[in-house]
Design an enzyme around this catalytic site. Structure first.
Site, PDB file in Angstrom:
ATOM      1  N   ASN A   1     -79.663  33.356 -82.152  1.00 42.32           N
ATOM      2  CA  ASN A   1     -80.189  34.155 -82.620  1.00 42.32           C
ATOM      3  C   ASN A   1     -81.843  34.591 -83.711  1.00 42.32           C
ATOM      4  O   ASN A   1     -82.122  32.681 -83.250  1.00 42.32           O
ATOM      5  CB  ASN A   1     -80.103  35.740 -83.132  1.00 42.32           C
ATOM      6  CG  ASN A   1     -78.866  36.800 -82.662  1.00 42.32           C
ATOM      7  OD1 ASN A   1     -79.218  37.162 -81.248  1.00 42.32           O
ATOM      8  ND2 ASN A   1     -77.690  35.847 -83.000  1.00 42.32           N
TER       9      ASN A   1
ATOM     10  N   HIS B   1     -85.653  11.787 -94.559  1.00 42.08           N
ATOM     11  CA  HIS B   1     -86.630  10.995 -95.115  1.00 42.08           C
ATOM     12  C   HIS B   1     -85.785  10.311 -95.931  1.00 42.08           C
ATOM     13  O   HIS B   1     -84.952  10.011 -96.844  1.00 42.08           O
ATOM     14  CB  HIS B   1     -87.892  11.910 -96.188  1.00 42.08           C
ATOM     15  CG  HIS B   1     -88.608  12.384 -95.502  1.00 42.08           C
ATOM     16  ND1 HIS B   1     -89.692  11.493 -95.375  1.00 42.08           N
ATOM     17  CD2 HIS B   1     -88.430  13.954 -95.454  1.00 42.08           C
ATOM     18  CE1 HIS B   1     -90.731  12.415 -94.125  1.00 42.08           C
ATOM     19  NE2 HIS B   1     -89.925  13.419 -94.801  1.00 42.08           N
TER      20      HIS B   1
ATOM     21  N   ALA C   1     -73.514  33.384 -94.804  1.00 32.44           N
ATOM     22  CA  ALA C   1     -75.225  33.106 -94.507  1.00 32.44           C
ATOM     23  C   ALA C   1     -75.842  32.877 -96.472  1.00 32.44           C
ATOM     24  O   ALA C   1     -75.607  32.659 -97.073  1.00 32.44           O
ATOM     25  CB  ALA C   1     -75.917  34.703 -95.650  1.00 32.44           C
TER      26      ALA C   1
ATOM     27  N   LYS D   1     -69.055  25.102-100.112  1.00 31.53           N
ATOM     28  CA  LYS D   1     -67.968  24.893-100.954  1.00 31.53           C
ATOM     29  C   LYS D   1     -67.653  26.108-100.180  1.00 31.53           C
ATOM     30  O   LYS D   1     -67.298  26.858 -99.548  1.00 31.53           O
ATOM     31  CB  LYS D   1     -67.903  24.855-102.163  1.00 31.53           C
ATOM     32  CG  LYS D   1     -68.415  23.739-102.387  1.00 31.53           C
ATOM     33  CD  LYS D   1     -68.270  23.520-104.372  1.00 31.53           C
ATOM     34  CE  LYS D   1     -69.130  23.358-105.089  1.00 31.53           C
ATOM     35  NZ  LYS D   1     -70.717  22.969-106.840  1.00 31.53           N
TER      36      LYS D   1
END
Length: 160
Positions: free
Chosen positions: A57, A87, A134, A154
């Site tokens: 989406n 990095h 989310a 978690k």
């Protein structure tokens, strides 16, 4: 009248920018019956494989420098980000920007649902049937049929 022309010009410029930058036509493989929103961005698209019956989406960022494999029947909500590079920063006498990068593949197995605004970091495998809530930041593998959420993500529960 001038306002609407200006607004139209900005909209056209915005759409052209998205179409030229998203690199969707350079993705290594896109399976049948897969939906990808036009305002997604794909970095290093030649390293990205997307299976069948997937849905990606709005405003997703999929950076495939280290490789990304999205298998079949995967649902990806808006604003999900995938980053396959990090990095290097271990040497304190060298600037971080001069230490290079580490690349690791992300794998999304079949029947996975990733919720709005989640971030999936390099080296992660989301195993079959798992759900990412989310806003979660996934930094390690998620076992099959497990629901995860939070920062860092978690286990919340298992799908039964």
């Amino acid at each position: 009248m001038i306002r609407s022309k200006s607004k139209l010009k900005r909209s056209v410029r915005f759409l052209l920018n998205i179409l030229l930058r998203n690199n969707i036509n350079k993705i290594n493989h896109i399976g049948e019956n897969t939906y990808i929103s036009k305002d997604c961005y794909f970095g290093s698209p030649k390293n990205i494989i997307i299976g069948e019956n997937c849905s990606i989406n709005n405003q997703c960022w999929i950076i495939g420098s280290g490789g990304i494999e999205i298998k079949n029947n995967v649902l990806i909500a808006p604003r999900v980000a995938f980053f396959t590079s990090n990095h290097n920063y271990q040497e304190k006498t060298v600037l971080i920007r001069e230490q290079g990068y580490t690349f690791k593949k992300i794998t999304i197995e079949d029947d996975v649902w990733i919720g709005y605004g989640a971030t999936i970091l390099s080296g992660v495998t989301l195993h079959e049937g798992c759900v990412v809530a989310a806003g979660a930041v996934v930094v390690k593998d998620v076992p099959p049929y497990t629901i995860v959420g939070g920062v860092p993500a978690k286990e919340i529960s298992k799908r039964i």
